[in-house]
Design a protein around this motif. Structure first.
Motif, PDB file in Angstrom:
ATOM      1  N   ALA A 590     -11.151  -2.330  -4.271  1.00  0.00           N
ATOM      2  CA  ALA A 590     -11.590  -3.258  -5.150  1.00  0.00           C
ATOM      3  C   ALA A 590     -10.600  -4.558  -5.016  1.00  0.00           C
ATOM      4  N   LEU A 591      -9.260  -4.001  -4.353  1.00  0.00           N
ATOM      5  CA  LEU A 591      -8.417  -5.302  -4.199  1.00  0.00           C
ATOM      6  C   LEU A 591      -8.696  -6.230  -2.861  1.00  0.00           C
ATOM      7  N   PRO A 592      -8.270  -7.311  -2.791  1.00  0.00           N
ATOM      8  CA  PRO A 592      -8.503  -7.974  -1.416  1.00  0.00           C
ATOM      9  C   PRO A 592      -7.600  -7.298  -0.442  1.00  0.00           C
ATOM     10  N   ARG A 596      -3.790  -4.754  -0.392  1.00  0.00           N
ATOM     11  CA  ARG A 596      -4.018  -3.194  -0.466  1.00  0.00           C
ATOM     12  C   ARG A 596      -2.329  -2.748  -0.005  1.00  0.00           C
ATOM     13  N   LEU A 597      -2.140  -3.047   1.057  1.00  0.00           N
ATOM     14  CA  LEU A 597      -0.738  -2.642   1.551  1.00  0.00           C
ATOM     15  C   LEU A 597       0.308  -2.868   0.647  1.00  0.00           C
ATOM     16  N   PRO A 660       9.445   6.431   8.880  1.00  0.00           N
ATOM     17  CA  PRO A 660      10.974   6.285   8.306  1.00  0.00           C
ATOM     18  C   PRO A 660      11.079   5.458   7.361  1.00  0.00           C
ATOM     19  N   THR A 661      10.415   4.195   6.882  1.00  0.00           N
ATOM     20  CA  THR A 661      10.570   3.220   6.015  1.00  0.00           C
ATOM     21  C   THR A 661       9.606   3.136   5.004  1.00  0.00           C
ATOM     22  N   PRO A 662       9.631   2.772   3.874  1.00  0.00           N
ATOM     23  CA  PRO A 662       8.640   2.602   2.813  1.00  0.00           C
ATOM     24  C   PRO A 662       7.371   1.785   3.435  1.00  0.00           C
ATOM     25  N   ASP A 663       7.519   0.791   3.964  1.00  0.00           N
ATOM     26  CA  ASP A 663       6.765   0.043   4.611  1.00  0.00           C
ATOM     27  C   ASP A 663       5.775   0.520   5.531  1.00  0.00           C
ATOM     28  N   ILE A 664       6.541   1.239   6.634  1.00  0.00           N
ATOM     29  CA  ILE A 664       5.519   2.081   7.541  1.00  0.00           C
ATOM     30  C   ILE A 664       4.959   3.095   6.881  1.00  0.00           C
ATOM     31  N   LEU A 665       5.590   4.001   6.050  1.00  0.00           N
ATOM     32  CA  LEU A 665       4.855   4.873   5.147  1.00  0.00           C
ATOM     33  C   LEU A 665       3.658   4.573   4.298  1.00  0.00           C
ATOM     34  N   GLY A 666       3.516   3.203   3.743  1.00  0.00           N
ATOM     35  CA  GLY A 666       2.673   2.612   3.145  1.00  0.00           C
ATOM     36  C   GLY A 666       1.425   2.345   3.971  1.00  0.00           C
ATOM     37  N   ARG A 667       1.702   1.858   5.243  1.00  0.00           N
ATOM     38  CA  ARG A 667       0.839   1.687   6.084  1.00  0.00           C
ATOM     39  C   ARG A 667       0.016   3.046   6.615  1.00  0.00           C
TER      40      ARG A 667
END
Length: 770
Positions: A590-592, A596-597, A660-667
């Motif tokens: 539902a998000l643009p 989402r990321l 190894p990072t929150p950003d990479i894990l989020g993706r």
């Protein structure tokens, strides 16, 4: 009904434990007077029963189980390039020639490299490895090391093979070799009491078990082999009916092991195949190492109370916590003279109190300043004791409790540090064994550690030294003289596991043991004349998932508690997980797309902050590596559980190490939840490399001078500008030399990632950052 019965039982025994005569009399409908003698006896009996139950739970032993189907006839998986590293002193020539020949027959391309186990430095060996593999057609499939077999009499406290193996493991990492390292030993372990024993070889097993924990992706395993490959025996017949030599069978088993023998059962780690990585090849077959319970025989149930000490006992590390506790129990058990040895001797802080306690118990006490690594000094002390003609002066027992702890990762350890920690265990044990030889003793006891059984992060040298003690005791038994090695868990009030260390161990499932019960466990081991015994209080529900987080372990396949814990951890996706996953999918959809990321990364940061004890996610930066944030094996498991519940995904325990990072894990999570959309996973390999770059920068930036920092900054700015230009059109990674603006970098980077292949991206980054 069973639940109600258990509740009634619990209430009854609570009343007994509290010795509440009035309440128990009411429950039983009898007068209180009739309980005066019964109630204390009943309470005492119940307490003893609980203690014995606890002691039974603490007892474990290492066993060996046959591996079926390991004929070595199907060895296709061993093909590829194998680097075989051998000692240059020729001490392993027989096994070198045989293993190289058999690998070649299996279809492998073998690259041989000789190394001086003691003389080669880490940097030199890394260079030689690169040179040796430069002409290979492809990256190595595996590395087989025979350096453990090196013999050099110029070193006595730490084996040449252990030093060589340490240097090799480090050099392979420095050279960027990702192939698994397999190490061959001879006589390091005993499948049966009749096996030949080489305690020096056991040091490599202790170190290797730790290497598997610290470098799970680069470690293959340990294989103990017979002293020689074998001799022809024409009476042996293969399954095809052709004559087969003993040597051929042994080498077939070796190649089968190197190809990877599947381990059946709950072994932890990520989902997928796991293989046996602690093996012994014998003429009778191939065997895998297991940890099992070690219940006492019923006939031995009362023998601990009958065990008595006599005469003189020599205790190394006698003025330390564990040595002092043992000395007190020896005095209570009848030892007439206690000789406590330490480097500080009478000047040790605890020495006066220990002396006073032992003398009050009726023992004669000698506290001697002696370095047990100094053979001459130790020999002089023993000679003086032998010359003493006082009553009860004959030496009847030897206890080696000396040693120092360690917390240094294998990759950061130098040879002097490794040798220092190993020698703290090995030198005294070796000297005592040689000085007393085959003299009849009641006790020759070594204090070992659970690190020799399953390792421990940062304990490669400590585990190596303790593994030596275990093997030394097996060698003594092989010679027909007494010997007992107890691999201790954590003591509550003494040893290396007190204070904060003990608290950390408890959170990981290693529970500290009450001193009185630990001493009782030792008395049982001596009364039963045990050779090797592990005594530890383990909470398997906590310990097994954490231990196997980064690497599966077949070691626990025969422990029901560990199997239950791992089975619960790896339980299949549930309906609730599926519902939670769908709810999160709906929210994200539902998000643009650009939001989402951000949404999923904020979820990652929030749970990471909770696990680390922070009140807000602001303390967890998206680009900062989890290791740098303070994650360890325990917090990684907790984080995985929390995030799995929040997303409805079945996530591996290695989550924070794989991403190894929150950003990479989020993706990664976005890709798992929404499929293979371009905003989810296309950039993950690049972000992983950028994460490594950020980690390298943060670790070394303070050491750079201004000129170096300026140069690095300029290179990175040029990279950003080229990436921005590349997104304006044409081939995403065309060799543009423009210096475009970094404005609007986000969309440009997305275009770049959408239009380029992984190979193009890595080639571009390599050219810019090399």
């Amino acid at each position: 009904m069973n639940g109600a019965k258990s509740e009634v039982d619990a209430d009854f025994w609570r009343i007994v434990a509290e010795t509440d005569r009035e309440q128990l009399a009411d429950e039983l409908g009898v007068g209180q007077g009739s309980l005066d003698a019964v109630l204390p006896a009943l309470s005492s009996w119940r307490e003893r029963l609980n203690e014995q139950s606890a002691l039974e739970r603490w007892r474990y032993k290492v066993t060996w189980t046959p591996v079926t189907g390991a004929t070595g006839t199907d060895v296709a998986e061993s093909a590829g390039t194998w680097l075989v590293v051998t000692p240059s002193d020729g001490s392993a020539q027989d096994w070198t020639d045989a293993s190289v020949r058999r690998l070649t027959e299996s279809g492998a391309a073998v690259v041989r490299l000789e190394a001086d186990a003691l003389g080669a430095t880490r940097a030199e060996l890394a260079d030689r490895i690169r040179d040796a593999l430069a002409g290979a057609d492809d990256a190595p499939t595996g590395v087989l090391s025979l350096l453990a077999l090196a013999q050099d009499t110029s070193v006595t406290q730490v084996s040449a093979g252990a030093i060589g193996t340490l240097t090799l493991a480090q050099a392979l990492g420095d050279a960027g070799i990702q192939a698994p390292l397999w190490c061959l030993t001879r006589g390091a372990v005993s499948v049966t009491p009749d096996d030949d024993v080489d305690a020096d070889q056991a040091q490599v097993w202790g170190m290797g078990i730790v290497a598997a924990l610290e470098h799970p992706d680069r470690w293959g395993g340990l294989i103990d082999v017979p002293m020689k490959p074998g001799t022809a025996d024409e009476s042996d017949v293969s399954m095809a009916g052709a004559p087969q030599s003993h040597e051929q069978r042994v080498l077939d088993r070796l190649v089968a092991a190197l190809a990877g023998l599947p381990a059946e059962g709950q072994v932890g780690g990520q989902t997928g195949a796991a293989y046996e990585d602690q093996l012994a090849i014998r003429s009778s077959g191939l065997y895998a190492r297991r940890l099992t319970r070690a219940p006492r025989p019923r006939s031995a149930a009362t023998s601990a109370a009958k065990w008595q000490a006599r005469g003189t006992y020599l205790v190394t590390g006698g003025t330390g916590g564990l040595g002092g506790r043992l000395a007190a129990d020896l005095a209570r058990s009848g030892a007439e003279h206690l000789v406590l040895i330490s480097r500080s001797g009478p000047d040790a802080p605890a020495a006066p109190a220990i002396r006073a306690e032992l003398e009050e118990l009726g023992a004669r006490v000698t506290i001697a300043a002696c370095d047990v690594a100094d053979r001459a000094a130790l020999a002089a002390l023993v000679a003086d004791l032998d010359a003493d003609e006082s009553a009860g002066s004959g030496i009847r027992g030897v206890v080696h409790a000396a040693g120092v702890g360690q917390l240094v990762e294998l990759a950061a350890m130098d040879v002097p540090e490794f040798a220092r920690v190993v020698a703290s265990k090995v030198s005294g044990a070796r000297n005592l064994d040689e000085l007393f030889g085959d003299r009849p003793l009641d006790v020759f006891l070594c204090y070992s550690s659970i690190s020799s059984v399953w390792g421990g992060g940062g304990q490669a040298a400590y585990a190596a030294g303790n593994a030596y003690l275990d093997a030394l005791v097996r060698g003594r038994r092989r010679r027909g003289v007494t010997g007992t090695s107890v691999a201790w868990g954590a003591w509550a009030e003494a040893g290396l596991a007190t204070g904060r260390t003990g608290e950390d161990l408890r959170t990981r499932g290693v529970v500290t043991m009450a001193t009185e019960l630990a001493v009782e466990a030792l008395r049982q081991a001596l009364a039963d004349d045990e050779t090797e015994l592990m005594v530890a209080d383990i909470d398997w529900e906590r310990f097994a998932p954490v231990y196997t987080m980064s690497r599966p372990s077949p070691l626990f396949l025969q422990l029901a508690d560990a199997q239950r814990a791992l089975m619960a951890t790896s339980a299949a996706d549930t309906e609730e997980q599926g519902a939670e996953r769908q709810r999160l999918r709906d929210t994200l959809t539902a998000l643009p797309a650009p939001e989402r990321l951000r949404k999923i990364t904020e979820l990652v940061r929030t749970h990471a902050a909770l696990v680390l004890g922070h009140t807000a996610s602001d303390s967890v930066k998206s680009e900062r590596p989890f290791r740098e944030l303070g994650f360890d094996s325990l917090t990684a498991v907790d984080f995985r559980n929390r995030l799995g519940a929040a997303t409805g995904l079945a996530l591996p325990t290695t989550l924070v190490f794989d991403h190894p990072t929150p950003d990479i894990l989020g993706r990664h999570l976005l890709g798992e939840l929404l499929g293979d959309g371009p905003d989810a996973t296309a950039a993950e390999p690049v972000f992983a490399e950028l994460g490594k770059l950020e980690l390298a920068w943060s670790a070394a930036a303070t050491d750079f001078d201004a000129e170096t920092r300026s140069s690095i900054t300029a290179r990175l700015q040029a990279l950003v500008a080229r990436m921005a230009d590349a997104g304006q059109g044409g081939s995403a990674l065309a060799g543009s030399t423009g210096t475009g603006s970094a404005a609007g970098l986000g969309p440009d980077v997305e275009l770049l990632l959408d239009g380029a292949s992984d190979d193009e991206l890595f080639d571009f980054i390599s050219k810019e950052l090399d």
